[in-house]
Design an enzyme around this catalytic site. Structure first.
Site, PDB file in Angstrom:
ATOM      1  N   ASP A 102     -27.541 -46.931 -55.697  1.00 32.37           N
ATOM      2  CA  ASP A 102     -28.338 -47.696 -54.737  1.00 32.37           C
ATOM      3  C   ASP A 102     -29.631 -48.090 -55.444  1.00 32.37           C
ATOM      4  O   ASP A 102     -30.371 -47.224 -55.933  1.00 32.37           O
ATOM      5  CB  ASP A 102     -28.666 -46.846 -53.505  1.00 32.37           C
ATOM      6  CG  ASP A 102     -27.440 -46.556 -52.655  1.00 32.37           C
ATOM      7  OD1 ASP A 102     -26.501 -47.372 -52.675  1.00 32.37           O
ATOM      8  OD2 ASP A 102     -27.421 -45.512 -51.982  1.00 32.37           O
ATOM      9  N   ASP A 152     -20.816 -49.962 -42.882  1.00 25.46           N
ATOM     10  CA  ASP A 152     -21.601 -48.799 -42.463  1.00 25.46           C
ATOM     11  C   ASP A 152     -21.287 -48.572 -40.996  1.00 25.46           C
ATOM     12  O   ASP A 152     -21.507 -49.462 -40.159  1.00 25.46           O
ATOM     13  CB  ASP A 152     -23.101 -49.056 -42.641  1.00 25.46           C
ATOM     14  CG  ASP A 152     -23.493 -49.183 -44.101  1.00 25.46           C
ATOM     15  OD1 ASP A 152     -23.040 -48.353 -44.906  1.00 25.46           O
ATOM     16  OD2 ASP A 152     -24.249 -50.121 -44.441  1.00 25.46           O
TER      17      ASP A 152
END
Length: 251
Positions: free
Chosen positions: A11, A130
């Protein structure tokens, strides 16, 4: 049976690899190119880069990092964050990515999945999801790094993604993300049972047996982790050796 894949996830925010818990409490981990090189050495099957604030900040993907990584890393590279158009997909692939991961934009503009798959091939299009549990056997889809609830049923969305031509799904559990309590087996099983395209398990890996468990209990074709690898708690080789010891075929 297809060999299972082990995938480190990087990330990236402001040019640095970062990690948080449930999308919060972000800590710097290091330089993305150096991290990717290390995972290449460890035998990662793929590496995933997410520009985690690109969609939220309304800007494009970080192509300079992608280009530099592609020069030094020789495993497939998946890049996500801030990909809004066919042109963005084209530029990201040109920069050296093998696949793009579309998440927020795919929900807001599902035609992007179809267009990307038709122009570049479905093997180039991974849809990131998500999702968070809202009731028994029911989950809802979030966008913008887990910030916005779209009130979109997860299983309905998975079926639509497959129909639109995506080649793969990367399913991240917001409930499990960064907690190190294990992958969200219930959610993963529900998704794997409802589609026939490959599903990458993401969110929650905390110990070596979590990887073998997700392969034994769900149809996931790959398992992705960040914290465990970034903070040197486990290496890719150790995870693969543990899976093999349990009779799981890994690359």
């Amino acid at each position: 049976m297809l060999a299972k894949r082990i995938i480190p996830c990087l990330d990236v925010r402001s040019g640095k690899v970062v990690k948080g818990v449930n999308f919060e409490g972000i800590r710097d981990v290091g330089d993305p190119v150096e991290c990717a090189e290390e995972y290449n050495r460890q035998g990662a099957d793929e590496i995933v880069f997410y520009d985690i604030t690109a969609s939220f900040e309304g800007r494009g993907v970080f192509l300079d990092v992608v280009r530099e990584t592609a020069k030094k890393v020789f495993v497939p590279l998946t890049v996500g964050g801030g990909i809004k158009s066919v042109d963005d997909i084209r530029e990201t692939l040109r920069a050296g990515a093998d696949k793009v991961s579309v998440n927020s934009q795919a929900v807001q503009n599902p035609q992007l999945i179809r267009d990307g798959a038709e122009i570049f091939g479905n093997q180039c299009i991974c849809v990131g999801i998500d999702a968070k549990k809202v009731a028994d056997h029911k989950w809802t889809v979030y966008i913008n790094g887990g910030r916005v609830d779209m009130h979109l049923d997860l299983i309905d969305w998975v079926k639509q993604i497959e129909q639109l031509g995506a080649g793969e799904i990367c399913l991240n559990s917001i409930d499990a993300d960064g907690t190190k309590n294990g992958f969200d087996i219930e959610m993963l099983k529900a998704v794997c049972d409802s589609c026939s395209i490959p599903v990458i398990a993401s969110g929650g890996a905390g110990k070596i047996d979590d990887f073998s468990e997700v392969f034994e209990k769900t149809g996931a074709t790959a398992a992705l982790a960040a914290s465990l690898f970034h903070f040197r708690e486990l290496t890719v080789q150790e995870v693969k050796a543990n899976c093999r010891s349990k009779g799981i075929i890994v690359r």
